[in-house]
Design a protein around this motif. Structure first.
Motif, PDB file in Angstrom:
ATOM      1  N   UNK A  73       0.846  -1.186   0.000  1.00 52.59           N
ATOM      2  CA  UNK A  73       0.000   0.000   0.000  1.00 52.59           C
ATOM      3  C   UNK A  73       0.884   1.239   0.000  1.00 52.59           C
ATOM      4  N   UNK A  74       0.655   2.110  -0.965  1.00 53.78           N
ATOM      5  CA  UNK A  74       1.442   3.336  -1.071  1.00 53.78           C
ATOM      6  C   UNK A  74       2.928   2.984  -1.017  1.00 53.78           C
ATOM      7  N   UNK A  75       3.671   3.579  -0.054  1.00 60.04           N
ATOM      8  CA  UNK A  75       5.118   3.330   0.002  1.00 60.04           C
ATOM      9  C   UNK A  75       5.477   2.066   0.764  1.00 60.04           C
ATOM     10  N   UNK A  76       4.507   1.431   1.422  1.00 59.16           N
ATOM     11  CA  UNK A  76       4.783   0.301   2.308  1.00 59.16           C
ATOM     12  C   UNK A  76       4.804  -1.006   1.526  1.00 59.16           C
ATOM     13  N   UNK A  77       5.842  -1.791   1.764  1.00 56.34           N
ATOM     14  CA  UNK A  77       5.940  -3.139   1.210  1.00 56.34           C
ATOM     15  C   UNK A  77       6.315  -4.092   2.349  1.00 56.34           C
ATOM     16  N   UNK A  78       5.581  -5.187   2.466  1.00 52.96           N
ATOM     17  CA  UNK A  78       5.899  -6.203   3.464  1.00 52.96           C
ATOM     18  C   UNK A  78       6.098  -7.526   2.736  1.00 52.96           C
ATOM     19  N   UNK A  79       7.211  -8.182   3.051  1.00 52.50           N
ATOM     20  CA  UNK A  79       7.548  -9.472   2.445  1.00 52.50           C
ATOM     21  C   UNK A  79       7.679 -10.507   3.552  1.00 52.50           C
ATOM     22  N   UNK A  80       7.172 -11.706   3.289  1.00 53.39           N
ATOM     23  CA  UNK A  80       7.383 -12.837   4.188  1.00 53.39           C
ATOM     24  C   UNK A  80       8.586 -13.626   3.699  1.00 53.39           C
ATOM     25  N   UNK A  81       9.417 -14.075   4.643  1.00 55.26           N
ATOM     26  CA  UNK A  81      10.571 -14.898   4.294  1.00 55.26           C
ATOM     27  C   UNK A  81      10.074 -16.312   4.011  1.00 55.26           C
ATOM     28  N   UNK A  82      10.220 -16.761   2.802  1.00 53.61           N
ATOM     29  CA  UNK A  82       9.611 -18.010   2.387  1.00 53.61           C
ATOM     30  C   UNK A  82      10.029 -19.183   3.267  1.00 53.61           C
ATOM     31  N   UNK A  83      11.306 -19.239   3.644  1.00 51.75           N
ATOM     32  CA  UNK A  83      11.794 -20.381   4.416  1.00 51.75           C
ATOM     33  C   UNK A  83      11.254 -20.409   5.846  1.00 51.75           C
TER      34      UNK A  83
END
Length: 513
Positions: free
Chosen positions: A469-479
């Motif tokens: 959303x907008x400037x925010x990016x959240x990633x989950x660590x796949x492992x």
């Protein structure tokens, strides 16, 4: 302690409480500390009305100095500001304890208090007392030289011993602290000029306060006339340390002065705060003593026959003191809002954590494994506030890189885009226990450059983008997750990266993006 009390009574969050207490605390401590320093300068050589007027004017004049406290609020240096702001008050209590031994416990506790808030404050108070004793108390002792030395040493030892664990801990970081560099590209004459006019980092944005400096010169003249030399010598010593912080002297004195200045990170701004405290006290002395001298001149015009009890003289002294305070107060009312707006709204509003971040923090706090590992954040972006707002375990809670103290975190700062490809990156993620990566540009400070290794993570094999959303990016660590958990997180996302349109179900909750 005050912040905790405010939180309990008002039910506010940590960040809101911090902001309120930060502003309120510095607004109290600087006037108190500067007023006490003005009293310490005047109470032995000048009349009580002159000492009282000087202290009152000095306290009221502090908002006219951008560094007291607006710049400290702007850069959020609250512990240093609160501790050093009170240093003058603690020094005054220490000196007063020479005449009244009942104040010895209060003086020792005062050192402990400001030293516990920030170690440099204890040094500042000690330097104030040292200069007073060397150039005043040693030659005009209160109860005898030996007795005075024993009392001062006892107070100092009591304070240091009480804070010994903290002193030892800070001493272990001496090399890191002394490594800070704030030198500027200016010739020697320019650095002297900047130090004398208090044009240090950030403060220079407001320009030179010529009227204030002129009143401080008046205070110096008043002190020279009564041979009160220790404040002038104190100012001179701090001035040399400040100049050396902006450009190190080429001979052996440069190293010695750097060792002294390391207490303040060799930061001209921090040293400039202490300089401004001394200058503000000099302003109070200049105005206070001058107006009371004027009152003395007025009393000589009063006929002793018609005023045998001296009430006219008392009224004259009160009148000129009130006139001085009203004049300084009017000046403060006109000037300080400019400083406050620049230091508060213009410097902070929307620059780091906004509504998008706060919304993302709340969502992340409800996701699986948010608290079982750590959340990698870019320290340049200020996202470490998630720890204060929602208790989320972020890797970075300060805007400076951790460097040698956190080699894995520093390594990932330059290699996160190789997750899932580089075994070293995957091993670092696993060892740190990283479960999510949170990115929210832009950076706060101008010297912090964009990091492409963190801004281009959408196609990184070892990460799964789950929130955008907008400037925010959240990633989950796949492992760190099972496929079922990743599917759950993605399904729960109100801002899934593959459906960034106003028609996502997030718009029904929060409105259009």
């Amino acid at each position: 302690a005050i912040a905790a009390l405010v939180m309990g009574l008002r039910g506010l969050g940590a960040v809101e409480t911090y902001n309120l207490v930060q502003i309120g605390s510095v607004a109290l401590v600087f006037p108190l500390g500067v007023a006490a320093l003005a009293w310490l300068i005047t109470h032995r050589r000048f009349s009580r009305p002159a000492a009282a007027t000087s202290a009152a004017v000095a306290a009221l004049a502090t908002p006219l100095f951008p560094g007291l406290p607006f710049v400290e609020v702007m850069v959020a240096a609250t512990p240093s500001a609160v501790g050093n702001g009170l240093a003058g008050l603690v020094a005054a209590v220490v000196v007063a304890a020479l005449a009244d031994r009942r104040l010895v416990p209060a003086a020792a506790l005062g050192l402990v208090g400001i030293g516990g808030v920030h170690p440099s404050a204890m040094v500042t108070a000690g330097v104030f007392v040292l200069f007073w004793w060397l150039f005043e108390g040693l030659w005009r002792p209160v109860r005898g030289r030996l007795r005075d030395v024993v009392v001062l040493a006892g107070i100092g030892v009591a304070g240091v011993l009480t804070l010994l664990p903290q002193v030892l801990t800070v001493s272990e970081e001496a090399d890191d602290i002394s490594a800070f560099e704030f030198q500027i590209d200016a010739d020697r004459a320019a650095t002297w000029g900047k130090a004398v006019t208090l044009q240090v980092r950030h403060v220079q944005e407001w320009g030179i306060r010529w009227v204030l400096l002129s009143l401080a010169v008046l205070g110096v003249i008043v002190m020279l006339r009564r041979l009160v030399l220790w404040p002038i010598l104190l100012w001179g010593g701090l001035l040399v340390v400040c100049v050396n912080a902006m450009g190190v002297f080429g001979n052996w004195t440069g190293g010695v002065l750097r060792a002294i200045g390391s207490v303040y990170y060799n930061d001209p701004r921090r040293i400039g705060v202490v300089l401004a405290i001394v200058v503000a006290a000099a302003v109070g002395v200049g105005v206070g003593v001058t107006v009371q001298a004027l009152a003395g001149w007025l009393t000589r015009l009063i006929d002793p026959i018609t005023d045998p009890d001296g009430r006219g003289a008392d009224m004259a002294r009160v009148a000129v003191a009130l006139a001085a305070l009203v004049g300084v107060g009017s000046w403060v009312v006109q000037a300080s809002p400019e400083y406050a707006v620049a230091a508060g709204q213009n410097q902070r509003w929307g620059r780091m954590v906004d509504d998008h971040d706060l919304r993302a923090f709340r969502w992340l706090a409800d996701q699986p494994r948010a608290y079982s590992g750590v959340i990698y954040t870019n320290q340049d972006e200020g996202s470490g506030w998630m720890y204060a707002t929602d208790g989320l375990p972020s890797t970075a809670r300060h805007y400076l890189p951790p460097g040698e103290t956190a080699p894995l975190t520093t390594f990932l700062f330059h290699a996160m885009d190789r997750a899932g490809v580089d075994p070293d990156v995957d091993a670092a993620l696993a060892e740190l226990g990283v479960t999510y990566v949170y990115i929210s540009p832009p950076n706060y400070w101008g010297f912090q450059k964009p990091n492409e290794h963190l801004l281009r993570l959408e196609d990184t094999p070892g990460l799964v983008e789950v929130y955008s959303e907008s400037q925010v990016r959240i990633f989950a660590v796949r492992a760190a997750f099972t496929e079922e958990e990743l599917a759950q997180v993605t399904a729960d996302s109100p801002f899934p990266p593959d459906r960034r349109t106003p028609l996502t179900r997030a718009s029904a909750l929060y409105g259009p993006e």
